[in-house]
Design a protein around this motif. Structure first.
Motif, PDB file in Angstrom:
ATOM      1  N   ILE A   1      55.455  56.317  52.037  1.00 52.26           N
ATOM      2  CA  ILE A   1      55.786  56.336  53.456  1.00 52.26           C
ATOM      3  C   ILE A   1      57.283  56.120  53.584  1.00 52.26           C
ATOM      4  O   ILE A   1      57.814  55.106  53.129  1.00 52.26           O
ATOM      5  N   THR A   2      57.967  57.110  54.146  1.00 52.29           N
ATOM      6  CA  THR A   2      59.412  57.007  54.363  1.00 52.29           C
ATOM      7  C   THR A   2      59.688  57.061  55.860  1.00 52.29           C
ATOM      8  O   THR A   2      58.923  57.634  56.633  1.00 52.29           O
ATOM      9  N   TYR A   3      60.812  56.458  56.249  1.00 61.47           N
ATOM     10  CA  TYR A   3      61.157  56.329  57.658  1.00 61.47           C
ATOM     11  C   TYR A   3      62.544  56.894  57.917  1.00 61.47           C
ATOM     12  O   TYR A   3      63.410  56.869  57.042  1.00 61.47           O
ATOM     13  N   LYS A   4      62.769  57.336  59.139  1.00 56.00           N
ATOM     14  CA  LYS A   4      64.092  57.782  59.562  1.00 56.00           C
ATOM     15  C   LYS A   4      65.039  56.587  59.543  1.00 56.00           C
ATOM     16  O   LYS A   4      64.617  55.439  59.683  1.00 56.00           O
ATOM     17  N   GLU A   5      66.321  56.865  59.383  1.00 52.58           N
ATOM     18  CA  GLU A   5      67.322  55.795  59.296  1.00 52.58           C
ATOM     19  C   GLU A   5      67.355  54.905  60.538  1.00 52.58           C
ATOM     20  O   GLU A   5      67.662  53.728  60.447  1.00 52.58           O
ATOM     21  N   ASN A   6      67.036  55.462  61.708  1.00 47.04           N
ATOM     22  CA  ASN A   6      67.114  54.679  62.948  1.00 47.04           C
ATOM     23  C   ASN A   6      65.832  53.909  63.249  1.00 47.04           C
ATOM     24  O   ASN A   6      65.688  53.327  64.318  1.00 47.04           O
ATOM     25  N   THR A   7      64.912  53.855  62.298  1.00 38.24           N
ATOM     26  CA  THR A   7      63.652  53.139  62.503  1.00 38.24           C
ATOM     27  C   THR A   7      63.899  51.626  62.518  1.00 38.24           C
ATOM     28  O   THR A   7      64.496  51.088  61.585  1.00 38.24           O
ATOM     29  N   PRO A   8      63.434  50.951  63.556  1.00 36.18           N
ATOM     30  CA  PRO A   8      63.582  49.487  63.579  1.00 36.18           C
ATOM     31  C   PRO A   8      62.786  48.845  62.437  1.00 36.18           C
ATOM     32  O   PRO A   8      61.697  49.309  62.092  1.00 36.18           O
TER      33      PRO A   8
ATOM     34  N   SER B   1      61.164  46.250  62.512  1.00 34.36           N
ATOM     35  CA  SER B   1      59.892  45.725  63.018  1.00 34.36           C
ATOM     36  C   SER B   1      58.760  46.748  62.875  1.00 34.36           C
ATOM     37  O   SER B   1      57.612  46.381  62.628  1.00 34.36           O
ATOM     38  N   VAL B   2      59.067  48.031  62.997  1.00 31.62           N
ATOM     39  CA  VAL B   2      58.057  49.078  62.840  1.00 31.62           C
ATOM     40  C   VAL B   2      57.574  49.121  61.392  1.00 31.62           C
ATOM     41  O   VAL B   2      56.374  49.198  61.123  1.00 31.62           O
ATOM     42  N   ILE B   3      58.509  49.038  60.461  1.00 33.92           N
ATOM     43  CA  ILE B   3      58.166  49.077  59.035  1.00 33.92           C
ATOM     44  C   ILE B   3      57.337  47.848  58.665  1.00 33.92           C
ATOM     45  O   ILE B   3      56.313  47.964  57.978  1.00 33.92           O
ATOM     46  N   GLN B   4      57.741  46.676  59.142  1.00 33.16           N
ATOM     47  CA  GLN B   4      56.995  45.446  58.855  1.00 33.16           C
ATOM     48  C   GLN B   4      55.593  45.497  59.455  1.00 33.16           C
ATOM     49  O   GLN B   4      54.626  45.025  58.844  1.00 33.16           O
ATOM     50  N   GLN B   5      55.471  46.080  60.633  1.00 30.15           N
ATOM     51  CA  GLN B   5      54.165  46.216  61.287  1.00 30.15           C
ATOM     52  C   GLN B   5      53.244  47.115  60.456  1.00 30.15           C
ATOM     53  O   GLN B   5      52.061  46.812  60.279  1.00 30.15           O
TER      54      GLN B   5
ATOM     55  N   SER C   1      56.431  59.061  65.242  1.00 32.72           N
ATOM     56  CA  SER C   1      57.780  59.572  65.495  1.00 32.72           C
ATOM     57  C   SER C   1      58.810  59.075  64.477  1.00 32.72           C
ATOM     58  O   SER C   1      59.920  59.582  64.427  1.00 32.72           O
ATOM     59  N   TYR C   2      58.440  58.078  63.658  1.00 27.05           N
ATOM     60  CA  TYR C   2      59.366  57.514  62.690  1.00 27.05           C
ATOM     61  C   TYR C   2      59.046  57.857  61.243  1.00 27.05           C
ATOM     62  O   TYR C   2      59.937  58.027  60.435  1.00 27.05           O
ATOM     63  N   ALA C   3      57.771  57.916  60.897  1.00 26.89           N
ATOM     64  CA  ALA C   3      57.363  57.946  59.491  1.00 26.89           C
ATOM     65  C   ALA C   3      56.938  59.332  59.008  1.00 26.89           C
ATOM     66  O   ALA C   3      56.398  60.127  59.759  1.00 26.89           O
ATOM     67  N   THR C   4      57.183  59.544  57.712  1.00 32.72           N
ATOM     68  CA  THR C   4      56.636  60.687  56.995  1.00 32.72           C
ATOM     69  C   THR C   4      55.754  60.117  55.898  1.00 32.72           C
ATOM     70  O   THR C   4      56.187  59.269  55.121  1.00 32.72           O
TER      71      THR C   4
END
Length: 94
Positions: free
Chosen positions: A28-35, A37-41, A81-84
């Motif tokens: 699971i990868t995230y865009k650079e602007n991902t908070p 808190s979203v990743i921790q959640q 909207s954030y993760a791939t």
């Protein structure tokens, strides 16, 4: 006759329980602007449902994990909207 019915019922129950616990290896990868808190959640949701974080990346925002399909669907929907999310598998150039 009753014994065989009991055995068949028990086997059906066990096979159903095993099917629910099958875990997939994913990245699971995230865009650079991902908070953060979203990743921790997302990590918390995976761990709470019995998944395992197998690696945390440092050069990019993301991690790899073993997670069941139901949890993967909820994480995917929540972070759409954030993760791939990709299956973690061997890739070759040949």
């Amino acid at each position: 006759m009753k014994f065989s019915g009991l055995v068949l019922g028990a086997l059906a129950l066990v096979s159903g329980a095993i099917a629910v616990d099958i875990q997939k290896s994913v990245i699971i990868t995230y865009k650079e602007n991902t908070p953060d808190s979203v990743i921790q959640q997302d990590k918390k949701a995976i761990l709470d449902d019995g998944g395992v974080i197998t690696h945390e990346y440092t050069l990019m925002k993301g991690f790899s994990a073993k997670v069941n399909a139901k949890t993967l669907e909820s994480v995917s929907a929540a972070s759409e909207s954030y993760a791939t999310i990709e299956e973690d598998k061997v890739v070759s150039t040949l």
